[in-house]
Design an enzyme around this catalytic site. Structure first.
Site, mmCIF file in Angstrom:
data_model
loop_
_atom_site.group_PDB
_atom_site.id
_atom_site.type_symbol
_atom_site.label_atom_id
_atom_site.label_comp_id
_atom_site.label_asym_id
_atom_site.label_seq_id
_atom_site.Cartn_x
_atom_site.Cartn_y
_atom_site.Cartn_z
ATOM 1 N N HIS B 78 85.960 53.377 44.789
ATOM 2 C CA HIS B 78 85.643 54.750 44.386
ATOM 3 C C HIS B 78 86.878 55.389 43.756
ATOM 4 O O HIS B 78 86.803 55.985 42.678
ATOM 5 C CB HIS B 78 85.165 55.556 45.602
ATOM 6 N N ASP B 107 93.694 62.339 11.370
ATOM 7 C CA ASP B 107 93.259 61.400 12.411
ATOM 8 C C ASP B 107 94.436 61.204 13.356
ATOM 9 O O ASP B 107 95.453 61.880 13.245
ATOM 10 C CB ASP B 107 92.835 60.043 11.797
ATOM 11 N N TRP B 143 93.283 52.540 47.363
ATOM 12 C CA TRP B 143 93.676 52.395 45.958
ATOM 13 C C TRP B 143 95.167 52.150 45.810
ATOM 14 O O TRP B 143 95.620 51.714 44.760
ATOM 15 C CB TRP B 143 93.267 53.621 45.138
ATOM 16 N N SER B 170 96.434 49.706 28.091
ATOM 17 C CA SER B 170 95.563 50.653 27.408
ATOM 18 C C SER B 170 96.147 52.064 27.450
ATOM 19 O O SER B 170 96.220 52.756 26.431
ATOM 20 C CB SER B 170 94.181 50.622 28.056
ATOM 21 N N SER B 171 96.591 52.487 28.641
ATOM 22 C CA SER B 171 97.141 53.846 28.777
ATOM 23 C C SER B 171 98.415 54.013 27.981
ATOM 24 O O SER B 171 98.647 55.064 27.377
ATOM 25 C CB SER B 171 97.446 54.154 30.238
ATOM 26 N N HIS B 254 102.874 59.432 42.137
ATOM 27 C CA HIS B 254 102.935 60.882 42.088
ATOM 28 C C HIS B 254 102.817 61.422 40.668
ATOM 29 O O HIS B 254 101.969 62.261 40.410
ATOM 30 C CB HIS B 254 104.113 61.470 42.858
ATOM 31 N N GLU B 256 101.340 59.988 38.407
ATOM 32 C CA GLU B 256 99.970 59.644 38.032
ATOM 33 C C GLU B 256 98.991 60.772 38.379
ATOM 34 O O GLU B 256 98.094 61.084 37.599
ATOM 35 C CB GLU B 256 99.556 58.342 38.731
ATOM 36 N N TYR B 258 99.658 63.779 38.398
ATOM 37 C CA TYR B 258 99.906 64.858 37.424
ATOM 38 C C TYR B 258 99.353 64.497 36.054
ATOM 39 O O TYR B 258 99.041 65.377 35.256
ATOM 40 C CB TYR B 258 101.407 65.196 37.363
ATOM 41 N N SER B 269 93.907 76.552 30.123
ATOM 42 C CA SER B 269 94.672 77.516 29.320
ATOM 43 C C SER B 269 94.058 77.718 27.944
ATOM 44 O O SER B 269 94.377 78.678 27.258
ATOM 45 C CB SER B 269 96.116 77.029 29.146
ATOM 46 N N HIS B 303 107.262 61.948 49.448
ATOM 47 C CA HIS B 303 106.502 62.840 50.341
ATOM 48 C C HIS B 303 105.150 62.216 50.703
ATOM 49 O O HIS B 303 104.458 62.727 51.571
ATOM 50 C CB HIS B 303 106.347 64.249 49.753
ATOM 51 N N HIS B 304 104.808 61.111 50.040
ATOM 52 C CA HIS B 304 103.612 60.375 50.444
ATOM 53 C C HIS B 304 103.909 59.435 51.601
ATOM 54 O O HIS B 304 103.030 58.751 52.094
ATOM 55 C CB HIS B 304 103.076 59.552 49.264
ATOM 56 N N THR B 329 103.969 75.747 39.394
ATOM 57 C CA THR B 329 102.511 75.805 39.545
ATOM 58 C C THR B 329 102.071 77.238 39.783
ATOM 59 O O THR B 329 101.059 77.690 39.243
ATOM 60 C CB THR B 329 102.060 74.893 40.705
ATOM 61 N N LYS B 332 101.843 79.130 36.644
ATOM 62 C CA LYS B 332 100.614 78.863 35.905
ATOM 63 C C LYS B 332 99.442 79.674 36.456
ATOM 64 O O LYS B 332 98.718 80.325 35.702
ATOM 65 C CB LYS B 332 100.276 77.374 35.949
ATOM 66 N N ARG B 451 91.338 58.838 58.070
ATOM 67 C CA ARG B 451 90.611 58.478 56.853
ATOM 68 C C ARG B 451 90.392 56.966 56.813
ATOM 69 O O ARG B 451 90.983 56.226 57.583
ATOM 70 C CB ARG B 451 91.383 58.950 55.622
#
Lengths: 287, 535
Positions: B78, B107, B143, B170-171, B254, B256, B258, B269, B303-304, B329, B332, B451
């Site tokens: 998932h 283009d 994941w 690809s990315s 991390h 990622e 973002y 915005s 922090h993870h 943040t 924003k 979890r």
């Protein structure tokens, strides 16, 4: 910023999807091979063949378009940006393995040896383990081995790559001065030095495996040593192939002083490979 | 293969190829954008179906429908499908469609590579999806693919690893293309500080992608060699360390997250000023805040990993560095609110989703701030609290904004108007059910429910059932969106849409100066007037 309105937009590209198919076959085949399936290698070979055909076809197309003057200065800038950021992504890839080397040498191996707050770890798990580098860990994974010295072949290889950087730049000066002879000689010397580097590296690997007991499985030293130098060696091979193509195109009379993106990209790539080697020489071999 | 020099050889400047082949060999940014968006929508439902399996199993205590191994495969797949198959490709699709039109370019800068980016994505997802049918099942390690657990995966392991490699290539290709396009293809007068915020956020996101995707590729390569080629990167017996993987993964992971939220900010915005009928409040501070968030994302990864056993100095450093992110943040959120302040607001569906985003994302941000406190995180770690937190920042934030973007630009893309009534219904069902789905998970987490476990103690039964009901309603509501997309493509309400679609939108951004739908090739001559209302 865009200044002209004749930007080149290609249509109906078939090579990208062919290349994707080749990559997919190659990787699916490799995964099957790793899982012990007999069909894996055949798919890998087929995928690799498709991929190589794609590279040849796509680059031939691009070279032809470039030589027929279809690319404006603006397109050239796009290509240069593309190459620049591609090399940056490669730097980040190598950074991971350098980071792993740094982490194990400065953190995890000393911790296994009881440094800092980890005294209990050492006493309870591996009291006999001394944290020294090189190491194959407390489990002596892969058995006894000798580590690779810096001042034999590796030092020679350093000189070879540095010289090849100079010859590459010499060839570039030849291109800019429309000195075809200097361009071709400089490139030929660069490719030759690159191949010599790979040959020496291969003999070093051979010695490691046959006489020093040093393999990819020699604990963390073997892992970091072979992954870093191995990926680097692979990049030298790729760089040498790219330079050979550029050499071939130079011999065919391609490239002008104001239009030679392929040469520049190849040279950038070669210098990048060179700089990575300097990092390897210092952090893997010397220190 | 043929080629054109736009403008000079107009008789060669044909449209798309005929039939299905058009979509396979296209180099057109609009075609490729459409492919990305449709692929992402399909994957959104695939990933969503997996979420339904998870919520069905958790509907009540005990084992209901699936075995624990498959349950863990579902949580893993998932996440991977939603992150790499749905959210990221959807934003790349928006980038493909909108960036050239927003900066007045004909283009993308590297159109052939653009095609390859898309097909590599499909190849990567194919490899990933194939693991569902393999001996030993799909990866079930979460994941994050942590060793040593992930090394127990069956036949699926090398396929999952190579899938990551393909998705990474690809990315990176997509990101390089976006950078080259934005730096090299802007129309005269389109200075960097006049670019729409969506373009800015994608520029910064593209740098994140180029920096982190190779890192993830390196990490999984080490997993591969540890499993198949006898290396010891993550094996303490050989001098390695499983925690090393976690450091490398989160150095990727991390930034990622973002990658998924910065373009979200960009779309918000873009939409909010149009419906508030005011310029964006603090345009340049928005740009700088985005850059600041991107920079900080590289120095907060551990922090993870507060509970993994880091030295205390590391815990403190990562705690304070993480708290810093709240500042840009906050800038924003303040700016979006100030943009709406005293605006002549109307509440069409895109605006509703955007407002919900501002409110609910802020909540996700606050729970993030709670978890940045290292000692408190020891309690929250690996519970449903973190699940609630990141789903608040992804579902009612990224997904809601993707929905908003769909409603906002579908009339531009198709030339047809969507059905506002069904759009509003979709919004209200989604915004209520998403909170029924995820808000109780805060309580579950604080009460200690772990979890990635298919069964739980009976004390968690009530909130789990409520959460599952919310989940089923949320899942079903998304079928409305599918209906709206198909309906709009096929003609929508029948109302003729203008090139501007939304009142005075053309003052904000260039795409609204083009007809709806825009012709196959746009801005073959650069525009002369650069809109500045958004600044």
């Amino acid at each position: 910023m865009s200044t002209n309105n004749d930007y080149y937009i290609p249509h109906k590209a078939t090579w990208p999807v062919i290349g994707t198919g080749g990559l997919l076959m190659m990787l699916a085949g490799f995964a099957n091979y790793l899982n012990g399936s007999s069909a894996g290698t055949a798919w890998m070979g087929l995928g690799l063949a498709v991929f190589i055909i794609m590279l040849a076809g796509w680059f031939t197309l691009q070279a032809g378009e470039s030589e027929s003057g279809m690319y404006s200065t603006q397109v050239g800038i796009s290509y240069r940006m593309g190459m620049m950021w591609f090399i940056f992504s490669e730097i980040m890839f190598f950074a991971v393995f350098f980071g792993a080397l740094w982490y194990t040498r400065n953190l995890s191996v000393p911790w296994l040896g009881g440094e800092g707050t980890k005294a209990a770890t050492k006493e309870l798990l591996w009291p006999a383990f001394e944290a020294v580098w090189p190491t194959n860990g407390p489990g002596k994974v892969g058995g006894n081995f000798e580590s690779m010295g810096a001042w034999g072949l590796p030092f020679l290889n350093t000189l070879i790559l540095l010289t090849s950087g100079v010859s590459c730049t010499w060839a570039h000066h030849g291109l800019l001065a429309k000195n075809r002879d200097q361009l071709i000689k400089g490139l030929a010397v660069t490719v030759g030095l690159g191949l010599l580097f790979v040959a020496f590296q291969a003999s070093e690997y051979h010695e490691a495996y046959t006489e020093m007991g040093l393999t990819l499985g020699s604990g963390i030293y073997g892992s970091t040593f072979f992954m870093l130098t191995g990926f680097h060696g692979f990049h030298v091979c790729v760089g040498a192939i790219i330079l050979s193509v550029v050499l071939f195109r130079s011999w065919k009379g391609h490239f002008q002083p104001e239009n030679h993106f392929a040469f520049e990209a190849a040279a950038w790539y070669w210098h990048f490979v060179d700089v990575v080697w300097l990092g390897l020489f210092i952090f893997v071999y010397v220190i | 293969m043929s080629a054109v020099v736009a403008e000079h050889d107009d008789h060669h400047d044909h449209g798309p190829a005929k039939g299905l082949l058009r979509w396979v060999i296209t180099t057109n940014h609009k075609d490729i954008g459409t492919l990305y968006l449709l692929f992402a929508l399909a994957m959104f439902f695939v990933g969503g179906a997996m979420a339904m399996v998870i919520r069905a199993e958790l509907f009540e205590p005990g084992m209901q429908f699936v075995n624990p191994q498959f349950f863990n495969s579902m949580t893993t797949m998932h996440a991977l499908v939603m992150v790499f198959g749905a959210v990221m490709p959807a934003f790349v699709g928006l980038a493909n469609w909108m960036i050239p039109m927003m900066i007045g370019a004909p283009d993308m800068a590297l159109p052939r590579m653009n095609n390859m980016s898309f097909w590599l994505l499909v190849a990567g997802v194919l490899l990933l999806a194939s693991t569902l049918f393999m001996e030993g099942g799909a990866p079930a390690s979460g994941w994050t693919l942590y060793p040593p657990l992930v090394l127990q995966t069956g036949k699926a392991l090398p396929f999952a690893i190579f899938s990551v490699h393909l998705l990474g290539i690809s990315s990176i290709m997509g990101a390089i293309n976006i950078i080259a396009t934005i730096f090299n293809m802007r129309a005269p007068g389109m200075t960097l500080m006049k670019m729409p915020m969506f373009v800015w956020t994608w520029l910064i996101t593209a740098f994140l992608l180029i920096a982190i995707m190779p890192v993830f590729a390196g990490a999984v390569t080490m997993l591969l060699t540890d499993k198949f080629f006898a290396t010891s990167f993550f094996d303490a017996a050989g001098g390695g360390d499983p925690v090393l993987y976690q450091h490398i993964f989160w150095f990727f992971g991390h930034p990622e997250v973002y990658v998924m939220i910065l373009p979200t900010f960009g779309v918000a915005s873009t939409i909010i000023p149009v419906f508030a009928r005011k310029p964006l409040f603090g345009y340049s501070s928005m740009v700088h805040a985005t850059a600041a968030i991107a920079f900080l994302s590289f120095i907060v990864w551990a922090h993870h990993m507060f509970t993994v056993g880091m030295p205390i100095a590391g815990e403190l450093y990562f705690m304070y560095a993480t708290m810093l992110i709240a500042i840009p943040t906050g800038v924003k959120v303040f700016n979006w609110t100030a943009t709406m302040w005293k605006g002549s607001m109307t509440f069409e569906t895109p605006m509703l989703f955007s407002i919900a985003f501002v409110v609910l994302f802020t909540m996700g941000g606050f729970t993030g701030l709670m978890m940045s406190v290292a000692p408190a995180d020891f309690q929250y770690h690996d519970t449903y609290f973190i699940v609630a937190h990141f789903h608040y920042t992804l579902v009612p934030a990224s997904i809601f904004i993707l929905m908003a973007a769909g409603y906002f630009w579908l009339p531009k893309w198709t030339g047809h108007m969507y059905d506002e009534r069904i759009g509003k219904l979709h919004f209200w069902l989604s915004v209520i059910s998403v909170n029924v789905l995820f808000f109780p998970q805060h309580f579950l987490g604080l009460a200690g429910m772990p979890r990635r476990i298919p069964d739980y103690a009976v004390q968690f039964a009530d909130w789990n059932m409520i959460s599952s009901i919310g989940g089923f309603i949320f899942g079903a509501s998304q079928l409305l969106f599918l209906y709206i997309v198909i309906h709009t493509i096929k003609g929508g309400t029948g109302e003729k849409v203008t090139s501007e679609v939304w009142e005075d939108a053309a003052k904000h951004s260039l795409e609204w100066t083009l007809p709806s739908p825009p012709p196959y090739h746009t801005f073959t001559t650069p525009p002369t007037v650069i809109p500045t209302e958004h600044i």
